[in-house]
Structures are given as structure tokens and as C-alpha cells.
Design an enzyme around this catalytic site. Structure first.
Site, mmCIF file in Angstrom:
data_model
loop_
_atom_site.group_PDB
_atom_site.id
_atom_site.type_symbol
_atom_site.label_atom_id
_atom_site.label_comp_id
_atom_site.label_asym_id
_atom_site.label_seq_id
_atom_site.Cartn_x
_atom_site.Cartn_y
_atom_site.Cartn_z
ATOM 1 N N SER A 93 1.158 -1.501 -0.257
ATOM 2 C CA SER A 93 -0.101 -0.293 0.082
ATOM 3 C C SER A 93 1.025 1.189 -0.357
ATOM 4 O O SER A 93 1.518 1.497 0.599
ATOM 5 C CB SER A 93 -0.985 0.300 0.780
ATOM 6 O OG SER A 93 -1.120 1.095 1.808
ATOM 7 N N GLY A 94 0.914 1.826 -0.933
ATOM 8 C CA GLY A 94 1.215 3.368 -1.277
ATOM 9 C C GLY A 94 1.329 4.589 -0.075
ATOM 10 O O GLY A 94 1.808 5.059 0.592
ATOM 11 N N LEU A 95 -0.392 4.470 0.753
ATOM 12 C CA LEU A 95 -0.269 4.740 2.395
ATOM 13 C C LEU A 95 -0.246 4.355 3.341
ATOM 14 O O LEU A 95 0.872 5.233 3.962
ATOM 15 C CB LEU A 95 -2.187 5.003 1.841
ATOM 16 C CG LEU A 95 -2.443 5.257 3.825
ATOM 17 C CD1 LEU A 95 -2.381 6.970 4.496
ATOM 18 C CD2 LEU A 95 -3.889 4.979 4.059
ATOM 19 N N ASP A 109 0.626 10.781 2.026
ATOM 20 C CA ASP A 109 0.544 9.502 0.760
ATOM 21 C C ASP A 109 -0.017 10.917 -0.537
ATOM 22 O O ASP A 109 -0.688 10.825 -1.015
ATOM 23 C CB ASP A 109 -0.620 9.150 0.633
ATOM 24 C CG ASP A 109 -0.749 8.028 -0.033
ATOM 25 O OD1 ASP A 109 -0.103 7.466 -0.773
ATOM 26 O OD2 ASP A 109 -2.059 7.130 -0.434
ATOM 27 N N ASP A 124 0.755 -0.931 -5.381
ATOM 28 C CA ASP A 124 -0.030 -0.173 -5.293
ATOM 29 C C ASP A 124 1.712 1.758 -5.702
ATOM 30 O O ASP A 124 2.123 2.094 -5.463
ATOM 31 C CB ASP A 124 0.027 0.454 -4.069
ATOM 32 C CG ASP A 124 -1.079 2.098 -3.688
ATOM 33 O OD1 ASP A 124 -1.140 3.024 -5.400
ATOM 34 O OD2 ASP A 124 -0.803 2.317 -3.148
ATOM 35 N N ASP A 141 0.716 3.951 -6.855
ATOM 36 C CA ASP A 141 0.220 5.083 -7.609
ATOM 37 C C ASP A 141 -0.337 5.543 -8.999
ATOM 38 O O ASP A 141 -1.364 4.928 -9.800
ATOM 39 C CB ASP A 141 0.923 6.739 -6.639
ATOM 40 C CG ASP A 141 0.916 6.234 -5.536
ATOM 41 O OD1 ASP A 141 0.360 5.699 -4.823
ATOM 42 O OD2 ASP A 141 2.412 6.738 -4.459
ATOM 43 N N GLU A 172 -3.196 4.443 -10.771
ATOM 44 C CA GLU A 172 -4.455 4.741 -10.744
ATOM 45 C C GLU A 172 -5.469 6.170 -11.735
ATOM 46 O O GLU A 172 -3.825 6.688 -11.928
ATOM 47 C CB GLU A 172 -5.111 4.959 -9.465
ATOM 48 C CG GLU A 172 -4.064 6.144 -8.494
ATOM 49 C CD GLU A 172 -3.838 6.684 -7.009
ATOM 50 O OE1 GLU A 172 -3.918 5.120 -6.164
ATOM 51 O OE2 GLU A 172 -3.772 7.737 -6.815
ATOM 52 N N LYS A 228 -0.213 12.377 -6.306
ATOM 53 C CA LYS A 228 -1.276 12.350 -6.478
ATOM 54 C C LYS A 228 -1.795 12.730 -4.719
ATOM 55 O O LYS A 228 -0.456 12.603 -3.518
ATOM 56 C CB LYS A 228 -1.564 10.513 -6.591
ATOM 57 C CG LYS A 228 -0.651 9.396 -5.685
ATOM 58 C CD LYS A 228 -0.593 9.289 -4.150
ATOM 59 C CE LYS A 228 -1.834 8.805 -3.996
ATOM 60 N NZ LYS A 228 -2.480 7.326 -3.723
ATOM 61 N N ASN A 260 -4.305 10.790 -1.442
ATOM 62 C CA ASN A 260 -4.815 9.642 -1.402
ATOM 63 C C ASN A 260 -6.339 9.914 -1.471
ATOM 64 O O ASN A 260 -7.033 10.996 -1.100
ATOM 65 C CB ASN A 260 -4.947 8.877 0.258
ATOM 66 C CG ASN A 260 -5.678 7.789 0.659
ATOM 67 O OD1 ASN A 260 -6.866 8.313 0.966
ATOM 68 N ND2 ASN A 260 -4.589 6.787 1.172
ATOM 69 N N SER A 261 -6.940 9.225 -1.961
ATOM 70 C CA SER A 261 -8.375 8.945 -2.290
ATOM 71 C C SER A 261 -9.697 9.239 -1.310
ATOM 72 O O SER A 261 -10.614 9.853 -1.696
ATOM 73 C CB SER A 261 -9.079 7.434 -3.196
ATOM 74 O OG SER A 261 -7.928 7.252 -3.790
ATOM 75 N N ARG A 275 -6.707 1.819 -12.005
ATOM 76 C CA ARG A 275 -7.282 1.654 -11.157
ATOM 77 C C ARG A 275 -7.737 2.921 -11.500
ATOM 78 O O ARG A 275 -8.195 3.806 -11.257
ATOM 79 C CB ARG A 275 -6.760 1.671 -9.598
ATOM 80 C CG ARG A 275 -7.346 3.103 -8.877
ATOM 81 C CD ARG A 275 -6.195 2.547 -7.489
ATOM 82 N NE ARG A 275 -7.007 3.924 -6.022
ATOM 83 C CZ ARG A 275 -6.578 4.092 -5.292
ATOM 84 N NH1 ARG A 275 -5.439 3.171 -4.936
ATOM 85 N NH2 ARG A 275 -6.585 4.616 -4.292
ATOM 86 N N HIS A 310 -12.777 1.984 -6.833
ATOM 87 C CA HIS A 310 -12.110 1.981 -6.158
ATOM 88 C C HIS A 310 -13.631 3.227 -5.680
ATOM 89 O O HIS A 310 -14.171 3.317 -6.221
ATOM 90 C CB HIS A 310 -11.572 3.209 -5.711
ATOM 91 C CG HIS A 310 -10.497 3.076 -3.927
ATOM 92 N ND1 HIS A 310 -11.067 2.514 -3.556
ATOM 93 C CD2 HIS A 310 -9.427 4.230 -3.608
ATOM 94 C CE1 HIS A 310 -10.532 2.641 -2.339
ATOM 95 N NE2 HIS A 310 -9.682 3.787 -2.513
HETATM 96 C C1 SPV Z 1 -3.616 2.499 -0.676
HETATM 97 O O1 SPV Z 1 -3.628 1.583 0.356
HETATM 98 O O2 SPV Z 1 -2.481 3.179 -0.440
HETATM 99 C C2 SPV Z 1 -4.879 2.793 -1.396
HETATM 100 C C3 SPV Z 1 -6.249 2.498 -1.105
HETATM 101 O O3 SPV Z 1 -4.230 3.800 -2.568
HETATM 102 S S1 SPV Z 1 -6.246 3.742 -0.505
HETATM 103 O O4 SPV Z 1 -5.837 4.035 0.783
HETATM 104 O O5 SPV Z 1 -7.605 3.285 0.104
HETATM 105 O O6 SPV Z 1 -6.472 4.833 -1.582
HETATM 106 MG MG MG Z 2 -2.595 4.042 -2.364
#
Ligand code: SPV
Ligand code: MG
Length: 563
Positions: A70-72, A82, A109, A111, A138, A144, A146-147, A183, A214
């Protein structure tokens, strides 16, 4: 265009894995192939988040068939946001550790791909080199966000530009099983189903191996609507972070193929670390947390420390492994005055660490684990982890040999004998251990550099002076003592001896004979060497030129601080 690994193509005679309906010889195949098999699996597959080698290993051990890098979580673990604050090569370093620590596939991930199609191509090459099975990109812009942070304000990538990136992955990969997951961030950014579907089709046509749709809604409506409208020709992946209360059967029935638990390891770490750290701070003690946290041996197990022990047995020379050290540290070191009023010289701090601890570390660095320390003055203050102590309670009026005699039971096998007040560079001990000869003394040929003689110095005369010229012939000890004529001196014994098993036996026998002398209690090492030479025992000289020191007085101590 159908997905390259549409389930219809999954024909195989091999048995299916009971948990995730993939092949049973899962671990034997490439990680990229494993991931492809997960995308084709009959049952719903779960990936779990990890953000470093340790968490990746924990995910694998729990039974998950794959890892979401996971990027986050990776950025959170690195202490940054993130928002592509960690560079892509820094992320690459982390996933390399994760990949090395595990045997299951990792979906990175990625990004937005860290740039345009060109950066994307380079990323794919680097991921393949690190056995990363797949990358998810994505359709947003670099850098980017975070979503879940103001998702509706985020701009989507141009559909064709993003499709070009996917094409670039497919053209760049050298392993046909490497996967790219496209994504869809349309719902996050406030677009409707129609737009998300339009993009999904374009990304599939560009070669996406799976689609991750997502949503940041508390209910699964958006992802279920997408799944219902999608023809299943490309596997659908979801990340139920906000709609976590939906039973997974709902996803299964909707034809969703893969679920990512995207951040639950980093979140559980945060909770656990906050609790433990706050408690330790509050209680000024670790006593109450000890039973609530993983024991040290669990760390070693996760690190596979046992494997290294076995490898050491296989690859390291046995001789060194079984070498023992005997350190003579019974004397006070009165010349250090106040510093040694309550504790002996060996425990005086040098650069923040007691002299003895530095010495013990030096032995351990040379793989000498069995360490015996003879202590006397202030013995209650003499401590070192993992060291065996022998007491010489008669330290006051006795010489070095009596201290050695106290450790006679340990004078067996290959032994290094050392004074407790010396420090030397690592190579000196390493080279001494490689020396041939049953008894070898380390002699500093650069003795004159030490200036005016201070204290009791064991000067040495040898069969040959130190020379840079190589010679097959061993250099043997001729004499040792504090009063040798300076013209005859070849060096100064630094207080370090190596004895082979035979050498130890020779020393034991010599001590036995000397013990019969009425002055035995006051004898020193030079008396022992004189005795050995008189009885015809050859003692080898191992020359060094500096790179050591002993601590006799405050001047020496000042020098030692900088050693
Ligand atoms: C991550 O885990 O970094 C994601 C998922 O991209 S989210 O945080 O839901 O965007
Ligand atoms: Mg991410």
C-alpha cells in the site's frame, strides 16, 4: 478485447489450492504466475496490506495468498504523506525488502505510475528485477493525493494518456505473467457509473489485466453497481475500507474476484505502538508491557535467525568458533585515582562504554563467544552480559599469574589471553587467530612511538626484528621483561596471547610447575615466558605496528576516548 487471463483460459490439470482455489504447487511457481492464478481463481481472493519486510512476512504467515504493498501504508511507515513525498526509488527499496522476505506475490500500489508512460516503463523493469508480481496504477495526476482526502476535488487523468501508460507496461514487461491493474478513481472524484465504465473499457482494451474500482462510500453501492454492469471479461478488484461492514458474500455474489484489505496492518501497528509507548512513558518502566508484546524470540523467528546459525556452522571455520577468551581484569588501576576508587580500571568508561565491554565486543566481533573474565578489585561493579566471571579475591598482593591460575579450569582448547585494560583494532585479533604456533604473543614493533616508559612494560627481544619483507621463517621470542637493554628491544608485548589446545596444555603445565615456587603469588607473565623459554618451549611472535593502547593512567585514558 478479452482479458489476457480470462477465467475461460485457466484450463489446467493441476489441483486447486483449498483456500483460494489456485494451484497447489503455488509456491514453486514465479510470483507473477502466482498472481495471474489469483486473478483466475474460482473463489474470492483476499490480499492483505503490508508496508515493510516484517509486515509482509506476517501477512504471508497468516495464510494470505498475496500482498498489497500500500502506498498509504508505506508512506505512513516512512513518516511522510501519501502524496508521492517518498520518491519512487524509496518505495522500490521498501518493496524489495518485502519481496525478499516472502514467497507470495506482491501487488504494488504504484500510485499514478510516478510520471508518464516513460517513467512507467522504467518502473516495470525495476519491479520485474525485484520479483514484484504486479503493479496497480490509478487514473489520477502526479503527485497524487490519497483517495480519502478530498477525493471529489481530485482530477482524473486524460483517458487516452492513462491507456497509453497501460500499453507501455504491457510492452515493457519481459515476463508475460507480470500484471497491471488499472484503478478507476472515477467514483472517488465524483463521476458517475457511465464514465467509470467508459474508462474501464478503455483500460481493458489497452491491456489491463484487472480493474480496481475504488469507492469512498460507506456502502458498497458504487462497486456493486459497477460489478452488475460489467461483463466480467476482466477481473474486478475492490478495496472495502469505508464499506467494511458489508459481508464478503455480497462481493462474491456480485462476481468480484479480489478484495484488498488495504491499510489494516499499519493501523494496527499505530494502535499497538501508541499504547505501548504511552504506557512505558507513563510508568517509567517496561515491566508491565513485557507480557503484552512479542517476545524477543518471536523477532528472531520472523527474521529466520536459526537459518543463519546453521549457515554459520556450515561456512565458518570451526576453529574460531570454539576459541575462548580469558580476560585478566582483577587489578584496580590505582594510577587512575578517583576514577577507580569504586570500580576497577576495566569498568572505567571509554567513549561512553566500559573498557571491558569494548573488549568483550571485540572478542564477539571475532566470533569468540566463550569469554571468561577474572575480576578482583571492586568485583561487584564488574558486569558484562553473557560473560563468565572468575574471582581473584587475593588481587591486592598478587601478580598476573595468580589471576590466570584462578581461571585454570578454562585454560583448555584454543584460548586467547588478554589483559583487561587494552584496546586494539579488530584486525589485530583476527590476524593473531590466523597465526601458526602453539603459543603466539602479539608484539608492537613500533614500541618507541609510545615515548617515555610508563608503568611495567614487557619489552621483547625476538629472533628477528619486525620487517615488511615476507619470510617463511617464524619469529620466536628471545626474552621478555621490563629491563632489557634498549639496543636489544624488538618490541613491546601488548598483553595478548593466543594458545592452541596444545599451547593451553603447555601453559597449564608451566603454571603447575611455577606454583611450586615460593614467590609464585607475585609472578607476572614475563616470569612465565622466561620459564617457558628456559624449558625449551618456542613462543611465536606476531608483530604489529601500533593500533592498540593500554590504559595505565589518565593520559592513556584521554587517548583511549579517541580510539
Ligand atoms: C493505499 O492503500 O495506498 C491505497 C488504497 O491506495 S486507499 O488508501 O484506499 O486509496
Ligand atoms: Mg495508494
Amino acid at each position: 478485447m478479452a482479458c489476457s487471463h480470462d477465467s475461460r483460459q485457466a484450463g489446467s490439470n493441476q489441483e486447486l489450492h483449498p483456500r483460494c482455489a489456485v494451484l497447489t504447487n503455488f509456491r514453486d511457481v514465479n510470483k507473477t504466475t502466482q498472481f495471474k492464478q489469483l486473478l483466475r481463481a474460482r473463489d474470492l481472493v483476499f490480499l492483505m496490506e503490508a508496508h515493510n519486510g516484517l509486515s509482509a512476512k506476517i501477512v504471508e504467515e497468516a495464510g494470505f495468498p498475496g500482498i498489497w504493498a500500500s502506498g498509504l501504508s508505506i508512506s505512513a511507515a516512512l513518516g511522510v504523506r501519501d502524496n508521492n513525498e517518498a520518491s519512487w526509488t524509496q518505495v522500490l527499496e521498501v518493496v524489495e525488502f518485502m519481496s525478499d522476505a516472502t514467497n507470495i506475490p506482491i501487488l504494488l500500489d504504484g500510485d499514478t505510475g510516478y510520471g508518464n508512460f516513460n517513467n512507467m516503463r522504467r518502473l516495470v523493469r525495476k519491479l520485474e528485477q525485484r520479483a514484484i508480481a504486479a503493479v496497480c496504477i490509478e487514473d489520477k495526476l502526479f503527485p497524487k493525493t490519497n483517495s480519502f482526502i478530498q477525493g471529489e476535488k481530485q482530477t482524473l487523468a486524460d483517458i487516452n494518456e492513462f491507456a497509453g501508460k497501460i500499453k507501455a507496461v504491457k510492452d515493457a514487461q519481459t515476463d508475460p505473467d507480470f500484471s497491471v491493474v488499472a484503478r478507476l478513481e472515477g467514483f472517488i472524484a465524483g463521476w458517475n457509473l457511465e464514465e467509470v465504465l467508459r474508462r474501464a473499457k478503455a483500460y481493458q482494451a489497452a491491456g489491463a489485466d484487472a480493474l480496481l474500482v475504488h469507492s469512498k462510500k460507506r456502502t458498497p453501492d458504487e462497486v456493486l453497481a459497477f460489478a452488475a454492469a460489467w461483463d466480467g471479461s476482466c477481473p474486478v478488484i475492490i478495496v472495502p475500507t469505508t464499506y467494511y461492514s458489508t459481508p464478503v458474500e455480497t462481493f462474491e455474489q456480485a462476481g468480484i474476484r479480489m478484495v484488498i484489505w488495504a491499510n489494516h496492518n499499519v493501523r494496527s501497528c499505530i494502535t499497538a505502538m501508541q499504547k505501548t509507548t504511552r504506557q512505558i512513558f507513563r510508568e517509567r518502566s517496561v515491566g508491565n508491557v513485557e507480557d503484552q508484546i512479542a517476545p524477543m524470540k518471536e523477532i528472531f523467528r520472523l527474521q529466520n535467525a536459526d537459518e543463519l546459525l546453521l549457515a554459520e556452522e556450515r561456512y565458518l571455520p570451526k576453529r574460531v568458533e570454539s576459541t575462548r577468551a580469558i580476560v585478566l581484569a582483577a587489578s584496580r588501576g590505582g594510577e587512575l585515582g578517583e576514577l577507580t576508587r569504586a570500580k576497577p580500571k576495566a569498568m572505567v568508561s571509554v567513549g561512553g562504554t566500559p573498557l571491558l565491554h569494548r573488549l568483550v565486543d571485540q572478542f564477539r566481533a571475532a566470533r569468540i563467544k566463550d569469554i571468561i573474565v577474572v575480576r578482583g578489585y571492586g568485583k561487584q561493579e564488574v558486569a558484562a552480559l553473557g560473560v563468565h566471571f572468575v574471582d581473584n579475591d587475593e588481587f591486592e598482593n598478587t601478580g598476573e599469574l595468580l589471576s590466570l591460575a584462578k581461571a585454570l579450569d578454562f585454560l583448555e582448547g584454543e584460548v586467547v589471553l588478554s589483559f583487561g585494560d587494552i584496546l586494539f583494532r579488530k584486525y589485530i585479533l583476527q590476524n593473531l587467530l590466523l597465526e601458526e604456533g602453539d603459543l603466539v604473543v602479539t608484539v608492537d614493533a613500533a614500541w618507541q612511538r609510545r615515548g617515555q616508559a610508563k608503568g611495567y612494560i614487557d619489552y621483547v627481544t625476538a629472533t628477528r626484528a619486525y620487517s615488511l619483507k615476507y619470510s617463511e621463517e617464524a619469529v620466536l621470542l628471545g626474552d621478555m621483561g621490563p629491563n632489557l637493554p634498549s639496543a636489544k628491544i624488538h618490541g613491546e608485548w601488548i598483553g595478548l596471547i593466543k594458545a592452541t589446545a596444545r599451547g593451553s596444555a603447555i601453559l597449564r603445565a608451566a603454571l603447575d610447575r611455577l606454583a611450586a615456587r615460593p614467590d609464585f603469588r607475585r609472578l607476572r607473565f614475563d616470569d612465565l615466558f622466561k620459564h617457558l623459554l628456559e624449558s625449551g618451549t618456542g613462543v611465536h611472535v606476531h608483530y604489529i605496528t601500533g593500533h592498540w593502547l593500554d590504559v595505565d593512567d589518565l593520559d592513556d585514558l584521554a587517548q583511549a576516548q579517541a580510539f
